[in-house]
Design a protein around this motif. Structure first.
Motif, PDB file in Angstrom:
ATOM      1  N   ILE A  31      -3.805   6.163   0.962  1.00  0.00           N
ATOM      2  CA  ILE A  31      -3.625   7.066   2.102  1.00  0.00           C
ATOM      3  C   ILE A  31      -4.811   6.988   3.049  1.00  0.00           C
ATOM      4  O   ILE A  31      -4.664   7.124   4.274  1.00  0.00           O
ATOM      5  CB  ILE A  31      -3.413   8.524   1.608  1.00  0.00           C
ATOM      6  N   THR A  32      -6.009   6.727   2.510  1.00  0.00           N
ATOM      7  CA  THR A  32      -7.182   6.593   3.364  1.00  0.00           C
ATOM      8  C   THR A  32      -7.082   5.348   4.240  1.00  0.00           C
ATOM      9  O   THR A  32      -7.493   5.367   5.407  1.00  0.00           O
ATOM     10  CB  THR A  32      -8.462   6.537   2.503  1.00  0.00           C
ATOM     11  N   LEU A  44     -11.068   6.074 -10.815  1.00  0.00           N
ATOM     12  CA  LEU A  44      -9.646   6.415 -10.816  1.00  0.00           C
ATOM     13  C   LEU A  44      -9.291   7.302  -9.630  1.00  0.00           C
ATOM     14  O   LEU A  44      -8.239   7.112  -8.990  1.00  0.00           O
ATOM     15  CB  LEU A  44      -9.288   7.116 -12.126  1.00  0.00           C
ATOM     16  N   TYR A  45     -10.139   8.264  -9.324  1.00  0.00           N
ATOM     17  CA  TYR A  45      -9.890   9.113  -8.159  1.00  0.00           C
ATOM     18  C   TYR A  45      -9.934   8.299  -6.872  1.00  0.00           C
ATOM     19  O   TYR A  45      -9.120   8.513  -5.954  1.00  0.00           O
ATOM     20  CB  TYR A  45     -10.925  10.234  -8.105  1.00  0.00           C
ATOM     21  N   ALA A  46     -10.892   7.387  -6.776  1.00  0.00           N
ATOM     22  CA  ALA A  46     -10.990   6.555  -5.575  1.00  0.00           C
ATOM     23  C   ALA A  46      -9.754   5.674  -5.425  1.00  0.00           C
ATOM     24  O   ALA A  46      -9.217   5.514  -4.326  1.00  0.00           O
ATOM     25  CB  ALA A  46     -12.251   5.693  -5.634  1.00  0.00           C
ATOM     26  N   GLY A  47      -9.285   5.105  -6.550  1.00  0.00           N
ATOM     27  CA  GLY A  47      -8.083   4.284  -6.480  1.00  0.00           C
ATOM     28  C   GLY A  47      -6.869   5.070  -6.035  1.00  0.00           C
ATOM     29  O   GLY A  47      -5.991   4.533  -5.331  1.00  0.00           O
ATOM     30  N   ILE A  96       0.829  -1.204   0.000  1.00  0.00           N
ATOM     31  CA  ILE A  96       0.000   0.000   0.000  1.00  0.00           C
ATOM     32  C   ILE A  96       0.864   1.254   0.000  1.00  0.00           C
ATOM     33  O   ILE A  96       0.592   2.227  -0.712  1.00  0.00           O
ATOM     34  CB  ILE A  96      -0.952  -0.016   1.208  1.00  0.00           C
ATOM     35  N   LEU A  97       1.930   1.231   0.805  1.00  0.00           N
ATOM     36  CA  LEU A  97       2.827   2.380   0.863  1.00  0.00           C
ATOM     37  C   LEU A  97       3.548   2.593  -0.465  1.00  0.00           C
ATOM     38  O   LEU A  97       3.691   3.725  -0.937  1.00  0.00           O
ATOM     39  CB  LEU A  97       3.840   2.179   1.993  1.00  0.00           C
ATOM     40  N   ILE A  98       3.987   1.514  -1.102  1.00  0.00           N
ATOM     41  CA  ILE A  98       4.691   1.632  -2.383  1.00  0.00           C
ATOM     42  C   ILE A  98       3.759   2.162  -3.460  1.00  0.00           C
ATOM     43  O   ILE A  98       4.145   3.002  -4.289  1.00  0.00           O
ATOM     44  CB  ILE A  98       5.290   0.273  -2.782  1.00  0.00           C
ATOM     45  N   VAL A  99       2.515   1.683  -3.473  1.00  0.00           N
ATOM     46  CA  VAL A  99       1.539   2.166  -4.457  1.00  0.00           C
ATOM     47  C   VAL A  99       1.310   3.658  -4.298  1.00  0.00           C
ATOM     48  O   VAL A  99       1.183   4.400  -5.287  1.00  0.00           O
ATOM     49  CB  VAL A  99       0.225   1.376  -4.327  1.00  0.00           C
ATOM     50  N   GLN A 100       1.272   4.130  -3.052  1.00  0.00           N
ATOM     51  CA  GLN A 100       1.073   5.545  -2.810  1.00  0.00           C
ATOM     52  C   GLN A 100       2.250   6.375  -3.296  1.00  0.00           C
ATOM     53  O   GLN A 100       2.093   7.555  -3.656  1.00  0.00           O
ATOM     54  CB  GLN A 100       0.861   5.791  -1.308  1.00  0.00           C
TER      55      GLN A 100
END
Length: 296
Positions: free
Chosen positions: A171-172, A163-166, A129-133
């Motif tokens: 971070i959410t 796309l915005y939600a992804g 998750i951190l890498i994706v962010q």
């Protein structure tokens, strides 16, 4: 008869005012720097509103006016009379609402799983998750466009909202996980003893306590979706499907003079909904930003 002798009085040492004086001096300079930073931060907003309230000659004149005189609201009238502004406002509101709801719904499920369950790949999931962010958004444009094109969601409100939600979900998840960690699991166990299922205990006990976390993370998702420009520029190519940032671009043309009065008026009107949201959730957001930072 006793004789009393006068004894010389010892003078009291003078007060040392050095440390207190240095403290006051340091506090003064710190306050001055804070005030200067606030002025630097507020001035662009003031200049936007100031330019939007000036006449054409005031905006394009050689001498800039720090005060909107003569006062004029012609730029606001031009923007509000444009039907495409209201259509773009509706587009942005719909896209933002869908993106915020989807991101919060997905993130709370992931945050609950990461906080309440133990499994082997838990750290790997958090690291992923951190890498994706950390991946730049521009690096995903081609893949996202091809994906939306394959699904038939180009120039679609649903496609842009997904796309915005992804983009907001990573971070959410991190924010909501901190809030779930801060709620004692014993509360859910007590509800299960009273007859609730595990899911029912989470929904009845933990979910109401997550309200500040929903507000804090929802505001971040809202800002990211409401003000996003580059991704909408790639996906929303139809002139009738523009969001507000894309609509604002129409006042700037490489072949014509930019209507800066309308640009500033449109920017001020775009900021008003966000300001209204902040006014309603300010107290909740302040509680949420501090509440999710510690683990209970």
């Amino acid at each position: 008869m006793s004789v009393q002798y006068a004894t010389p009085t010892t003078p009291l040492p003078p007060r040392r005012r050095g440390p207190r004086l240095r403290t006051r001096t340091g506090s003064f300079f710190l306050n001055a720097l804070t005030l200067l930073a606030a002025v630097v931060w507020v001035f662009p907003v003031y200049w936007m509103v100031n330019s939007s309230l000036q006449s054409y000659s005031g905006v394009y004149g050689a001498n800039a006016n720090l005060v909107p005189f003569p006062f004029s609201v012609a730029s606001y009238g031009e923007v509000l009379a444009d039907s495409s502004f209201w259509r773009a406002m509706s587009q942005s509101a719909t896209v933002t609402a869908i993106a915020v709801v989807v991101s919060l719904f997905s993130a709370v499920l992931a945050a609950a799983a990461l906080s309440r369950f133990r499994f082997r790949s838990k750290r790997a999931v958090l690291l992923t998750i951190l890498i994706v962010q950390m991946i730049p958004a521009e690096a995903l444009f081609i893949a996202q466009y091809r994906m939306m094109d394959g699904w038939g969601l180009i120039n679609s409100v649903v496609g842009l909202a997904l796309l915005y939600a992804g983009a907001s979900i990573p971070i959410t998840i991190w924010m909501l996980k901190g809030f779930v960690d801060g709620i004692p699991y014993e509360l859910e166990e007590a509800a299960q003893i009273d007859g609730c299922s595990r899911f029912g205990a989470f929904m009845r006990v933990t979910m109401p306590l997550l309200a500040p976390g929903f507000v804090a993370s929802g505001v971040f998702a809202l800002l990211a979706s409401w003000n996003e420009y580059t991704l909408a520029l790639v996906v929303m190519t139809d002139p009738g499907s523009l969001t507000l940032p894309l609509w604002l671009r129409r006042f700037s043309s490489p072949f014509e003079a930019t209507d800066w009065g309308a640009v500033m008026a449109g920017s001020a009107l775009i900021a008003i909904p966000v300001i209204i949201v902040f006014m309603f959730v300010q107290s909740r957001m302040a509680t949420g930003l501090t509440g999710g930072s510690v683990k209970g």
